[in-house]
Design an enzyme around this catalytic site. Structure first.
Site, short mmCIF file in Angstrom:
data_model
loop_
_atom_site.label_atom_id
_atom_site.label_comp_id
_atom_site.label_asym_id
_atom_site.label_seq_id
_atom_site.Cartn_x
_atom_site.Cartn_y
_atom_site.Cartn_z
N LYS A 281 0.76 -1.25 0.00
CA LYS A 281 -0.09 -0.15 -0.13
C LYS A 281 1.00 1.14 -0.18
CE LYS A 281 -2.17 -1.05 3.76
NZ LYS A 281 -1.33 -2.40 4.07
N ARG B 6 -9.85 1.24 8.70
CA ARG B 6 -9.25 0.06 9.02
C ARG B 6 -10.46 -0.50 9.81
NH1 ARG B 6 -3.54 0.60 8.49
NH2 ARG B 6 -2.32 -1.41 9.37
N ARG C 53 11.79 -5.39 4.66
CA ARG C 53 11.28 -4.02 4.48
C ARG C 53 12.63 -3.18 5.08
NH1 ARG C 53 5.71 -2.03 5.10
NH2 ARG C 53 5.89 -3.21 7.05
N ARG D 32 11.30 -1.59 10.87
CA ARG D 32 10.21 -1.20 11.87
C ARG D 32 10.04 -2.41 12.85
NH1 ARG D 32 5.03 -0.07 8.10
NH2 ARG D 32 4.10 -1.13 9.86
N ARG E 73 -0.75 -8.83 13.13
CA ARG E 73 -1.26 -7.72 12.43
C ARG E 73 -2.11 -8.28 11.35
NH1 ARG E 73 4.12 -4.90 10.50
NH2 ARG E 73 2.87 -4.04 9.01
P1 AP5 Z 1 4.83 -1.56 1.75
O1 AP5 Z 1 4.49 -0.63 0.61
O2 AP5 Z 1 5.45 -0.84 2.81
O3 AP5 Z 1 3.35 -2.45 2.31
P2 AP5 Z 1 2.25 -1.74 2.97
O4 AP5 Z 1 1.11 -2.51 2.42
O5 AP5 Z 1 2.12 -0.06 3.12
O6 AP5 Z 1 2.56 -2.59 4.34
P3 AP5 Z 1 2.26 -1.86 6.01
O7 AP5 Z 1 3.27 -2.92 6.96
O8 AP5 Z 1 2.84 -0.42 6.05
O9 AP5 Z 1 1.05 -1.81 6.36
P4 AP5 Z 1 0.42 -2.03 7.67
O10 AP5 Z 1 -1.15 -1.69 7.19
O11 AP5 Z 1 0.33 -3.12 8.59
O12 AP5 Z 1 0.89 -0.90 8.47
P5 AP5 Z 1 0.73 0.72 8.73
O13 AP5 Z 1 1.85 1.33 8.84
O14 AP5 Z 1 -0.42 0.88 8.15
O15 AP5 Z 1 5.59 -2.77 1.17
C1 AP5 Z 1 6.17 -3.90 2.20
C2 AP5 Z 1 7.46 -4.25 1.60
O16 AP5 Z 1 7.17 -4.94 0.46
C3 AP5 Z 1 8.76 -3.27 1.47
O17 AP5 Z 1 10.01 -3.70 1.83
C4 AP5 Z 1 8.26 -3.00 -0.09
O18 AP5 Z 1 9.73 -2.48 -0.51
C5 AP5 Z 1 8.24 -4.38 -0.68
N1 AP5 Z 1 7.17 -4.57 -1.70
C6 AP5 Z 1 6.12 -3.63 -2.17
N2 AP5 Z 1 5.56 -3.98 -3.41
C7 AP5 Z 1 6.38 -4.83 -3.93
C8 AP5 Z 1 5.99 -5.64 -5.00
N3 AP5 Z 1 4.99 -5.33 -5.93
N4 AP5 Z 1 7.13 -6.58 -5.05
C9 AP5 Z 1 8.05 -7.07 -4.40
N5 AP5 Z 1 8.14 -5.88 -3.20
C10 AP5 Z 1 7.32 -5.09 -2.95
O19 AP5 Z 1 0.19 0.54 10.18
C11 AP5 Z 1 1.04 0.12 11.26
C12 AP5 Z 1 0.22 -0.22 12.69
O20 AP5 Z 1 -0.01 1.34 13.07
C13 AP5 Z 1 -0.93 -0.85 12.55
O21 AP5 Z 1 -0.43 -2.22 13.07
C14 AP5 Z 1 -1.69 -0.21 13.95
O22 AP5 Z 1 -1.14 -0.41 15.05
C15 AP5 Z 1 -1.68 1.17 13.65
N6 AP5 Z 1 -2.40 1.87 12.75
C16 AP5 Z 1 -2.20 2.19 11.38
N7 AP5 Z 1 -3.31 2.81 10.76
C17 AP5 Z 1 -4.22 2.61 11.73
C18 AP5 Z 1 -5.67 2.58 11.67
N8 AP5 Z 1 -6.28 3.08 10.64
N9 AP5 Z 1 -6.49 2.27 12.82
C19 AP5 Z 1 -5.77 1.78 13.70
N10 AP5 Z 1 -4.62 1.83 14.08
C20 AP5 Z 1 -3.81 1.76 12.80
MG MG Z 2 2.48 1.26 4.71
#
Ligand code: AP5
Ligand code: MG
Length: 215
Positions: free
Chosen positions: A15, A90, A129, A161, A172
């Site tokens: 994402k 979410r 990552r 992270r 997660r």
């Molecule tokens: P990346 O693009 O970083 O993936 P992502 O989908 O953004 O993954 P996240 O881990 O950030 O999602 P998340 O939703 O769990 O975390 P968030 O920070 O939102 O890609 C991942 C890796 O793959 C990278 O290394 C990239 O280079 C590689 N890659 C990407 N595309 C590729 C491809 N096509 N081929 C090969 N490799 C590829 O949330 C973290 C925490 O914050 C949550 O657990 C929660 O505690 C809190 N939080 C965040 N939002 C909320 C909310 N709305 N409500 C409540 N708590 C929240």
């Molecule tokens: Mg992300």
């Protein structure tokens, strides 16, 4: 009317990677709830400290604080034309709150790309990552930076992270299935969901997203 795109998909599916690219191409702001929590944590705000206590366990931060953080963010001038929302909403309560906020701005969610990939891919992607404090993401194997440990875009030092350890990622994913999956049906019923296969090279996922979004 402003364009608000919601990127749905499990942890590590890409994402953030795609939101950054789409934001550059469309000039819409990139709003990532996870990045906002991490920025707060870096500044040691009360919100950051509270968020960390949930993030480290792989749990969601409570809806009320998350919703008010996003409200503050999307009322900034750079979101006047709309935004790409990455990681928000979410939960069903967050989706309702978003709908109400956007109605106030005489807008609505335009489309909801739902990016999918198998669980083993999610674990592989998160475990390799490397993240930049400005939110640019790299992968040791799939998308390495030109110089190890340094962001190509802004030369910041990359870090891993705390919540990317395998046990936390597994938690997660479970939380995602329980609390976020209902939104897939919600947006499908609303006729806004477009499915995109995340298990393809980054450039192909971008192409599919742009096609799905008619952009
Ligand atoms: P990346 O693009 O970083 O993936 P992502 O989908 O953004 O993954 P996240 O881990 O950030 O999602 P998340 O939703 O769990 O975390 P968030 O920070 O939102 O890609 C991942 C890796 O793959 C990278 O290394 C990239 O280079 C590689 N890659 C990407 N595309 C590729 C491809 N096509 N081929 C090969 N490799 C590829 O949330 C973290 C925490 O914050 C949550 O657990 C929660 O505690 C809190 N939080 C965040 N939002 C909320 C909310 N709305 N409500 C409540 N708590 C929240
Ligand atoms: Mg992300």
């Amino acid at each position: 009317m402003a364009t608000f795109i919601v990127l749905l998909g499990p942890p590590g599916v890409g994402k953030g990677t795609q939101a950054k690219i789409l934001s550059e191409k469309t000039k819409l702001a990139h709003v990532s709830s996870g990045d906002l929590f991490r920025e707060n944590l870096k500044k040691q705000t009360e919100l950051g400290k509270l968020a960390k206590s949930f993030m480290d366990k792989g749990e969601l931060v409570p809806d009320d604080v998350t919703i008010s953080m996003i409200r503050d963010r999307i009322t900034r001038p750079d979101c006047e034309a709309g935004a790409i929302l990455d990681g928000f909403p979410r939960t069903p309560a967050q989706a309702d709150a978003l709908e109400k906020m956007l109605t106030e701005f005489k807008s609505e969610v335009s489309k909801v790309p739902y990016i999918t990939a198998a669980e083993e891919i999610l674990v592989e992607r998160t475990s390799g990552r490397w993240t930049c404090p400005q939110g640019h993401t790299y992968h040791a194997k799939f998308n390495p930076p030109k110089q190890a440990g340094v962001c190509d875009v802004d030369a910041s030092e990359l870090y891993q992270r705390d919540d990317d350890q395998v046990e936390t990622v597994t938690k997660r994913i479970r939380v995602y299935l329980e609390q976020t999956m209902p939104l897939v049906e919600h947006y499908r019923k609303a006729g806004k969901l477009v499915e995109v296969h995340g298990d393809q090279p980054v450039e192909q996922v971008t192409k599919d997203l742009l096609a799905a979004l008619d952009m």
